[in-house]
Design a protein around this motif. Sequence first.
Motif: not given
Length: 244
Positions: A10-14, A54-58, A103-105
Amino acid sequence: MQNKNVILMIEDEQPIRRFLKPYLESHDFRVLEAATAVEGLALASSHKPDIILLDLGLPDMDGLAVLRRLREWTFVPVIILTARGEDREKVQGLDAGADDYLAKPFDVEELMARVRVALRHLARLKQGGEEAVFETPDFKVDLSARRVTARGKEIHLTPNEYDLLALLIRNVGKVVTQKQALQEIRGPNSLEQGASLRLYIHQLRHKIEARPARPKYILTEQGVGYRLKYVEEPKASSPKSDVS
Ligand code: CA
């Protein structure tokens, strides 16, 4: 026939999805993708994935809210992906039932290691328990007898030290937050618990680590908590890939 583990991103960054998907598929996962929280929650309930990233920033919903919704009905392992500046959310997510974080990256090898640990942990829970003996090259804990030996000698741990070590062992490879660790310590004075947690960790390292100042097993996760490093079992178990 189909026994691949299913992983839901679940990640909005393609770009992140585009990068991870082939990598995960090459490691024998079936990959489901969601770019929004709503899509992710729907896929989670319709496909029952084995693990969720799960990405926290959706864009449509707070990742923490997604996690809480998931935890209302499933124990599926959830690894949260956090961006810089989301340290508070990261700890809140872990306390709210996420299994781990990156933590990204992040490094994909690290991601795979976390995924494997989370899946192994779930498999053990499903089997209905942990191994009775936890062993590393430096120390051994017999959880059924509450006996600890380090480099061949039996050592004495206080009840709090032992409970803390047992908690880390139950979560081996996974991060344990300070709050989770504190709940394990039955200290008389909650105000002193933050300091006593550090003290117990310090004492544990001195008792079980070969070089306490450079711990090899009980690692500090800055600002989050502690992690007992997972060490692959030395015994060469027979491969099971030819079964089924
Ligand atoms: Ca995002």
